[in-house]
Design an enzyme around this catalytic site. Structure first.
Site, PDB file in Angstrom:
ATOM      1  N   GLU A  74       1.158  -1.116  -0.154  1.00 46.60           N
ATOM      2  CA  GLU A  74       0.200  -0.102   0.125  1.00 46.60           C
ATOM      3  C   GLU A  74       0.757   1.128   0.181  1.00 46.60           C
ATOM      4  O   GLU A  74       0.276   2.397   0.256  1.00 46.60           O
ATOM      5  CB  GLU A  74      -0.742   0.206   1.284  1.00 46.60           C
ATOM      6  N   HIS A 100      -7.580  -3.059   8.473  1.00 50.52           N
ATOM      7  CA  HIS A 100      -8.894  -3.615   8.696  1.00 50.52           C
ATOM      8  C   HIS A 100     -10.060  -4.030  10.265  1.00 50.52           C
ATOM      9  O   HIS A 100      -9.810  -5.460  10.393  1.00 50.52           O
ATOM     10  CB  HIS A 100      -7.924  -5.440   8.397  1.00 50.52           C
TER      11      HIS A 100
END
Length: 239
Positions: A74, A100
């Site tokens: 990312e 998450h």
């Protein structure tokens, strides 16, 4: 001995796991350190993250140590958010936390926007937008999240997770915890009936009250909202 920036980032990564914001490798963090970014490496179990799992890259993403592990997939997202902060186009991000977290991710699977259900949500800038789904690590994902963060310090990512920014790692982490609490609160309220949200006028009144009372004056950090600013407390406002 004063911890190094790499050690501080590793400690923040471990805290995301301790707080239940991530499981295994499901998240990544970054912090600006002068003219470089420190980011967690790809495939790192954040509960066991050490300084050796932190990678230094230039502000354009160029690896600064050929012997270091590869940075998180990312990285484009982190680079973009930090670039927006430098240009003034985004929130004042010295640190970026992507997790998450279960409640945040659940909300991102259902909502297009997390409405303001509690006044402390103004510490994140107001309603939290949900960026459109895109494959992890892609320019499309980075662009969507950057757009969702405009004027905010948090964004949800459809069917994926959340991204939160802060002036420092501690603030970014506390905002991630606040977002997780807000998503859980919205879920529980929804189970009881129709969720009552704060109107723009009510949000504005909160801003005025905070400014008049010095609410959160233990920290000089502020968070933008659609109606003004609310001072951020040291504990992310979760009083």
């Amino acid at each position: 001995m004063t911890p190094t920036p790499q050690e501080l980032l590793a400690a923040a990564a471990r805290r995301t796991a301790e707080e239940g914001l991530v499981i295994g490798t499901g998240g990544n963090l970054s912090v600006r350190d002068g003219e470089r970014l420190l980011v967690t490496a790809t495939g790192v179990d954040l509960a066991r993250c050490t300084a050796a799992d932190v990678v230094a890259v230039g502000l354009d993403g160029t690896p600064l140590d050929p012997a270091a592990p590869a940075p998180t997939s990312e990285l484009p997202l982190h680079l973009g958010v930090h670039a927006d902060a430098r240009s003034g186009a985004g929130a004042g991000a010295g640190a970026v936390v992507h997790v998450h977290a279960p409640w945040s991710t659940a909300a991102a699977c259902v909502l297009d926007e997390l409405p303001v259900v509690h006044y402390q949500q103004l510490l994140l800038g107001g309603s939290v937008r949900v960026a459109p789904y895109a494959t992890f690590g892609t320019p499309e994902l980075a662009a969507g999240v950057r757009a969702a963060l405009a004027g905010r310090s948090a964004a949800l990512m459809a069917n994926h997770g959340a991204v939160v920014v802060g002036a420092c790692l501690d603030q970014a982490l506390e905002r991630a915890l606040l977002l997780e609490w807000l998503c859980a609160l919205h879920h529980r309220a929804s189970a009881l009936g129709e969720v009552r949200t704060l109107s723009e006028a009510q949000q504005h009144e909160v801003v005025l009250a905070a400014l008049a009372s010095g609410y959160g004056s233990t920290s000089s950090s502020t968070s933008s909202s659609g109606s003004g600013t609310v001072a951020a407390t040291d504990d992310g406002g979760r009083a």
